[in-house]
Design a protein around this motif. Structure first.
Motif, short mmCIF file in Angstrom:
data_model
loop_
_atom_site.label_atom_id
_atom_site.label_comp_id
_atom_site.label_asym_id
_atom_site.label_seq_id
_atom_site.Cartn_x
_atom_site.Cartn_y
_atom_site.Cartn_z
N GLU A 266 0.84 -1.20 0.00
CA GLU A 266 0.00 0.00 0.00
C GLU A 266 0.87 1.26 0.00
OE1 GLU A 266 -3.65 2.00 2.60
OE2 GLU A 266 -2.76 0.09 3.19
N LYS A 267 1.96 1.23 0.76
CA LYS A 267 2.88 2.37 0.77
C LYS A 267 3.50 2.57 -0.61
CE LYS A 267 4.20 1.70 5.63
NZ LYS A 267 5.33 1.44 6.54
N LEU A 268 3.84 1.47 -1.28
CA LEU A 268 4.44 1.58 -2.60
C LEU A 268 3.44 2.13 -3.61
CD1 LEU A 268 6.54 -1.71 -2.78
CD2 LEU A 268 7.37 0.63 -2.58
N GLY A 269 2.15 1.90 -3.36
CA GLY A 269 1.14 2.50 -4.21
C GLY A 269 1.17 4.01 -4.14
N VAL A 270 1.38 4.54 -2.92
CA VAL A 270 1.49 5.99 -2.76
C VAL A 270 2.73 6.51 -3.47
CG1 VAL A 270 1.75 7.84 -1.07
CG2 VAL A 270 0.27 5.90 -0.58
N LEU A 271 3.84 5.77 -3.35
CA LEU A 271 5.07 6.17 -4.03
C LEU A 271 4.87 6.18 -5.54
CD1 LEU A 271 8.09 6.75 -4.16
CD2 LEU A 271 8.51 4.31 -3.93
N PHE A 274 3.11 9.26 -6.66
CA PHE A 274 4.03 10.40 -6.70
C PHE A 274 4.84 10.39 -7.99
CE2 PHE A 274 7.95 12.64 -5.93
CZ PHE A 274 7.62 13.69 -5.09
N LEU A 275 5.38 9.21 -8.36
CA LEU A 275 6.20 9.11 -9.56
C LEU A 275 5.38 9.40 -10.82
CD1 LEU A 275 8.26 5.91 -8.62
CD2 LEU A 275 9.14 8.24 -8.83
N LYS A 276 4.13 8.98 -10.82
CA LYS A 276 3.29 9.26 -11.97
C LYS A 276 2.95 10.75 -12.06
CE LYS A 276 1.17 4.66 -12.12
NZ LYS A 276 -0.06 3.86 -11.89
N ALA A 277 2.76 11.40 -10.90
CA ALA A 277 2.44 12.83 -10.89
C ALA A 277 3.62 13.66 -11.36
CB ALA A 277 2.00 13.26 -9.50
N TYR A 278 4.83 13.14 -11.18
CA TYR A 278 6.05 13.84 -11.59
C TYR A 278 6.85 12.93 -12.53
CZ TYR A 278 4.80 17.12 -7.96
OH TYR A 278 4.14 18.03 -7.21
N PRO A 279 6.47 12.87 -13.80
CA PRO A 279 7.10 11.91 -14.73
C PRO A 279 8.56 12.19 -15.03
CG PRO A 279 5.63 13.41 -15.90
CD PRO A 279 5.38 13.64 -14.44
N ASN A 280 9.07 13.37 -14.66
CA ASN A 280 10.48 13.67 -14.91
C ASN A 280 11.39 13.26 -13.76
OD1 ASN A 280 10.00 14.81 -17.45
ND2 ASN A 280 9.46 16.79 -16.52
N THR A 281 10.80 12.75 -12.69
CA THR A 281 11.62 12.34 -11.55
C THR A 281 12.11 10.90 -11.73
OG1 THR A 281 9.70 11.55 -10.32
CG2 THR A 281 10.38 13.83 -9.96
N VAL A 309 11.46 -4.37 -4.98
CA VAL A 309 10.66 -3.14 -4.99
C VAL A 309 10.59 -2.57 -6.40
CG1 VAL A 309 10.57 -0.76 -4.17
CG2 VAL A 309 11.09 -2.61 -2.58
N VAL A 310 11.72 -2.57 -7.10
CA VAL A 310 11.72 -2.09 -8.48
C VAL A 310 10.78 -2.93 -9.34
CG1 VAL A 310 13.13 -1.88 -10.57
CG2 VAL A 310 14.02 -1.08 -8.38
N ASP A 311 10.87 -4.26 -9.21
CA ASP A 311 10.01 -5.15 -9.99
C ASP A 311 8.54 -4.88 -9.70
OD1 ASP A 311 12.26 -6.28 -11.07
OD2 ASP A 311 12.27 -8.02 -9.72
N TYR A 312 8.22 -4.65 -8.41
CA TYR A 312 6.82 -4.40 -8.04
C TYR A 312 6.31 -3.10 -8.65
CZ TYR A 312 2.65 -3.86 -5.16
OH TYR A 312 1.35 -3.70 -4.74
N LEU A 313 7.09 -2.03 -8.59
CA LEU A 313 6.67 -0.76 -9.16
C LEU A 313 6.48 -0.85 -10.67
CD1 LEU A 313 8.99 1.64 -7.12
CD2 LEU A 313 6.50 1.43 -6.92
N VAL A 314 7.32 -1.65 -11.33
CA VAL A 314 7.21 -1.81 -12.78
C VAL A 314 6.00 -2.65 -13.15
CG1 VAL A 314 8.33 -2.80 -14.82
CG2 VAL A 314 9.68 -1.48 -13.18
N SER A 315 5.86 -3.83 -12.50
CA SER A 315 4.81 -4.78 -12.89
C SER A 315 3.42 -4.36 -12.43
CB SER A 315 5.15 -6.17 -12.36
OG SER A 315 5.18 -6.16 -10.93
N GLN A 316 3.31 -3.78 -11.22
CA GLN A 316 2.00 -3.48 -10.66
C GLN A 316 1.53 -2.04 -10.91
OE1 GLN A 316 0.12 -5.93 -9.29
NE2 GLN A 316 1.84 -7.26 -9.92
N HIS A 317 2.47 -1.14 -11.17
CA HIS A 317 2.08 0.26 -11.32
C HIS A 317 2.57 0.89 -12.62
CE1 HIS A 317 0.41 0.61 -7.25
NE2 HIS A 317 1.43 -0.15 -6.85
#
Length: 482
Positions: A266-271, A274-281, A309-317
């Protein structure tokens, strides 16, 4: 003569100590040390009696001096936490014996030993500050023997001198008094020749100090700051001169595991939001462990945690993998004491450092647990806000006034004062920041919370002026409504 040797040796090794750090950066392992102690020689009385008997002399009395004051100076380089190499000079002192003979006469001998050594040192840490070590190496030494005789005893050659290279070995214990200064107790054995054909050993028991270059103001290594336990994402600032704000995530793992738990997902969902709101970060995902297990194993485990964590952000978000970097630090950056279960759990973590977003107002539509924070540092026992923070506080105040639904918490912290004093000073610091926002910019006081944490939430160990400054701070955390 020993005084002159000491002066020359000090000059050479001090010059080496000044030169070597200049060739290395702060993270290198150069050090310099000195030891004082007692040496003991093994004087072979039976062999000396036999030599005199061969020459026609009986021995009616035999006295020896097998102990003397000794010293050594050395410089070394630590390649790894478990391995170092040392170059040193030693003077093991003077020894002697006196034999009374029949026919009537005496034979007196005086022996001196000094030289240079090169050792390989193996180190075994047994706690955060204590370690055992063993050494093996070679020494190139000079042995001088002076003979004097009286009565019937006649000495044809009163002085012998010999240089040779022999083995040496030793065991010791070292305790770090600070990050730069250590105390050593050790025992060493030197193989020696006495210049007249006899072989033996010389033992040295010494106590000394070791100074590690580049560790005084430290950096001991700069420890990774600990993120506050809540909310899930905390924003920390770049240096004061910039106007950018960054985001930092902290999630923890079970012992020996790299699987992401549901609560952490759930915390990674919030992260990810954030990354989607700021695509240049971009984001650096840092993996860490406690100190259970070998350092190499923990390094691999921390890398797997970061990659999961990297794999989760890529595959799930759907975050672009090119924006994410995984780095494992193993057990090298603890934020708490590994001797406690709570501390070890805190060290089994992931820290995600997110590239900065410059538009503060743009944070408004982000989820509730996204927060923005600013760090303010203070002088010792002082709650006065320094001028360099006035502009930043003005921006925070204008943001609060423009967004009346947002609240702010002032978290005060201290370094290593006594608990009662630390609690009082930390709250005073937090209160001074709140008062500044109210009195200078008209922020509604009901929207400002003040908390003092004393010295319970350190960024760094209090082992240097810089580390203590890091711990004397106020964090302003801006929270969004649900």
């Amino acid at each position: 003569m020993k005084s002159n040797k000491l002066k020359w040796t000090l000059s050479i090794l001090v010059l080496a100590g000044m030169t070597l750090p200049a060739l290395a950066d702060e993270s290198t392992g150069w050090y310099f040390g000195a030891g004082l102690g007692q040496s003991r020689a093994t004087i072979e009385e039976d062999e000396i009696r036999a030599d005199l008997l061969t020459s026609g002399f009986g021995v009616s009395a035999f006295d020896d001096e097998e102990r003397d004051f000794a010293y050594k100076l050395y410089t070394g380089y630590q390649f790894h936490r478990n391995l170092a190499m040392e170059l040193g000079y030693f003077d093991l002192g003077e020894f002697g014996y006196s034999a009374t003979t029949s026919p009537a006469g005496t034979l007196d001998a005086n022996l001196e030993f000094d030289g240079w050594n090169l050792d390989l040192v193996g180190i075994a840490p047994i706690s955060e500050r204590a370690s055992l070590f063993a050494r093996i190496g070679a020494h190139h030494s000079q042995t001088n023997v002076d003979f004097t005789a009286t009565g019937a005893v006649n000495v044809l050659q009163p002085r012998f001198s010999e240089r040779n290279t022999k083995m040496k070995a030793g065991l010791g214990f070292q305790y770090q008094l600070s990050d730069a200064l250590g105390l050593r107790l050790e025992a060493e054995r030197y193989r020696m020749d006495d210049a007249v054909g006899n072989r033996g050993e010389l033992d040295l028991i010494s106590l000394g100090l070791v100074y590690h270059f580049g560790q005084g103001a430290p950096a001991p290594r700069k420890e990774t700051p600990a993120a506050p336990p809540a909310p899930a994402v905390v924003v920390v600032p770049l240096p004061v001169a910039t106007e950018e704000y960054c985001s930092l995530l902290d999630i923890q793992f079970e012992v020996d595991q790299d699987e992401i738990q549901l609560a952490e997902q759930e915390k990674l969902g919030v992260l990810a939001t954030f990354l989607k709101a700021y695509p240049n970060t971009s984001a650096v995902i840092e993996g860490h462990t406690d100190n259970v297990g070998s350092p190499s194993r923990n390094l691999r485990l921390s890398q797997r945690r970061a990659e999961s964590v990297v794999d989760y952000l890529v595959s799930q978000h759907g975050i672009d993998r090119s924006r994410l970097v995984a780095i494992g630090y193993g057990e090298r950056r603890p934020i708490a004491d590994n001797q406690t279960e709570e501390g070890a759990r805190a060290n089994r973590r992931i820290g995600a450092i997110i590239g900065c977003a410059t538009d503060i107002a743009g944070l408004q539509p982000l989820p509730a647990r996204i927060t923005l924070a600013m760090l303010i540092e203070f002088d010792t026992d002082d709650a006065t806000i320094k001028p360099q923070y006035h502009d930043q506080l003005g921006k925070v105040a204008r943001y609060l006034n423009a967004n009346p639904t947002i609240t702010a918490t002032m978290e005060g912290h201290t370094d290593n004062a006594s608990p009662d004093v630390a609690q009082k000073v930390s709250r005073q610091r937090a209160q001074s920041v709140a008062d500044y926002l109210v009195n200078r910019f008209g922020v509604d006081r009901s929207r400002l919370n003040v908390e003092g944490f004393g010295g319970t939430r350190r960024f760094s160990y209090n082992t240097s002026a810089e580390a203590r400054q890091d711990n004397r701070r106020v964090n302003i955390i801006l929270s969004y409504p649900d």
